[in-house]
Design a protein around this motif. Structure first.
Motif: not given
Length: 470
Positions: A72-76, A98-106
């Motif tokens: 899991m990634m928790l980066v800006p 791979l998991i993106d846990g940030g507020n990424s644009y969809f």
């Protein structure tokens, strides 16, 4: 020295990453964290009491993970996510997750999903709400992407998520970027509720001349009733916080310039693209921009001063009307956000279930509220509900509360106290329930100056008129 193979890895050991990783470890899963900053890696070691290792090289990090690797990634959000993916990809193997846990644009999530799938890697975009406290003790989690991959990490996510009545506040939401889209709309609703709460506070403070103690009392009382929610609860708490650098309350010393990270703006932009009206959320974003014009507002206050007008109303009645108006407008805000989710699900083929969305928002997240139980029931009764305010029980409440909302908006307008989100909620309600709107005139104007054509009420087809311009 031999280390056990860990079940879960975290890239990014800031506050959110470290807290979530410790949450997963406390839930019984072995974990390892990676950050290039040695201080952050050491801080994780210290905070976890040596239970979780923080490492500073990608090779050591990946060697400590059992296959298929679950990272899991928790980066800006933004380019940093792409940089982390590019760093990891050469070392990953087919089937790794791979998991993106940030507020990424969809749309970025869709692009990254496609990129990783070409390498036989599985990708999950997951919205995480609840701040550092939620990350540590139970957030609301909104996953979308590879369903197969989610099933593999589901035990960890369910264990780490907030619980309401024993149910974890997480579920697979849909394909591709469904999770990040739902999180984006969650944040848009959050903007709306925060603006509505601020307007009510302003009305109490400037219009009703209530003391901070009275304002605190009202918010605390409301949080014991139908308005019970995280945002109302913390608002009551804010009015108890003394200023540690001087007299009075801290809230009175905070500069009135609201900032934002972009998710509210994204919500408005996407709603425009999809043709879905969300005026309460739109104006809440606009008011943050307007609040940033502090210097101009100070000048305008001098040049455009209208004097001081009091609320010439019975105070107890006005307090009750405020409570009813706030409930009305918050319900409208949820309705707008959910209507956007419904449209996006169809447009992007997410397959969203709005009852599930409401269910996982009940705990851990910033917009958690008792009202979400009503929303769950509404979509359980009618899964194809086109708009939340058409639910039979909620429609009854709307009809009971609209008069109070009109009164609050009227008083705000009369005194020059801005209540744009409250007024937008009421206008949305009135427009949505109008069998006929004046858009026939708009269409006539468009055809007059641009030959854009129009439809008629009495026969099918597309028409154009050579308008008499004499």
């Amino acid at each position: 020295m031999e280390h056990e193979q860990c079940e879960f890895g975290m890239v990014g050991l800031g506050v959110m990453g470290s807290n979530f990783l410790m949450n997963v470890a406390d839930s019984g899963f072995t974990a390892v964290g990676y950050d290039k900053d040695p201080k952050k890696a050491q801080a994780l070691n210290d905070a976890s009491g040596g239970k979780i290792d923080g490492v500073t090289t990608i090779d050591e990090f990946l060697s400590r993970l059992a296959t298929p690797r679950k990272i899991m990634m928790l980066v800006p959000a933004g380019s940093i996510v792409d940089a982390v993916i590019d760093e990891l990809m050469p070392h990953l193997e087919p089937g790794d997750i791979l998991i993106d846990g940030g507020n990424s644009y969809f749309k970025d999530t869709d692009r990254r999903t496609e990129k990783l799938e070409k390498e036989n890697l599985r990708y999950i975009g997951i919205g995480v709400s609840g701040g550092e406290e939620g990350a540590r003790h139970g957030p609301s989690l909104m996953p979308g992407g590879s369903k197969e991959a989610y099933e593999i990490v589901r035990p960890m996510m369910e264990a780490a998520a907030a619980k309401v009545n024993g149910e974890p506040c997480v579920t697979y939401l849909g394909s591709k970027s469904a999770g990040h889209f739902v999180k984006m709309v969650h944040n848009g609703i959050e903007y709306g509720i925060m603006q509505l709460t601020a307007e009510v506070y302003d009305f109490m403070k400037r219009g009703m001349k209530l003391s901070n103690d009275d304002i605190q009392r009202l918010f605390a009382e409301w949080n014991e009733g139908e308005l019970q929610s995280f945002l109302i609860e913390i608002t009551a708490n804010i009015f108890k916080q003394p200023d540690d650098k001087g007299d009075g309350l801290l809230v009175d010393k905070i500069l009135d310039k609201a900032k934002q990270k972009g998710t509210g703006k994204w919500t408005s932009q996407v709603a425009m693209d999809l043709g879905i009206p969300i005026p309460t959320i739109d104006v809440s974003v606009t008011m943050r921009f307007l609040s940033a014009l502090k210097e101009e507002r100070v000048e305008a206050c001098k040049d455009l001063d209208l004097g001081d007008l009091d609320v010439a109303e019975d105070r107890l009645n006005t307090e009750k009307e405020l409570e009813h108006a706030l409930y009305f407008a918050i319900a409208i805000t949820y309705a707008q956000g959910l209507a956007l989710l419904e449209a996006a699900s169809e447009e992007f083929d997410y397959g969203l279930n709005l009852e599930d969305v409401a269910r996982i928002w009940r705990g851990g997240c910033i917009i958690r509220a008792t009202f979400l139980e009503n929303i769950m029931q509404a979509y359980r009764n009618r899964p194809d509900l086109p708009n939340l305010i058409l639910d039979e029980s909620l429609a009854k409440i709307m009809k009971e509360r609209h008069a109070a909302t009109r009164k609050v908006v009227q008083l705000g307008v009369e005194q020059g106290i801005p209540v744009p989100a409250m007024a937008s909620s009421l206008t949305y309600f009135d427009a949505y329930r109008s069998q006929r709107l004046p858009s026939n005139l708009t269409q006539a104007q468009r055809d007059y100056f641009g030959a854009h054509t129009y439809e008629r009420t009495d026969e099918p087809g597309i028409f154009h008129t050579e308008w008499n311009q004499s």
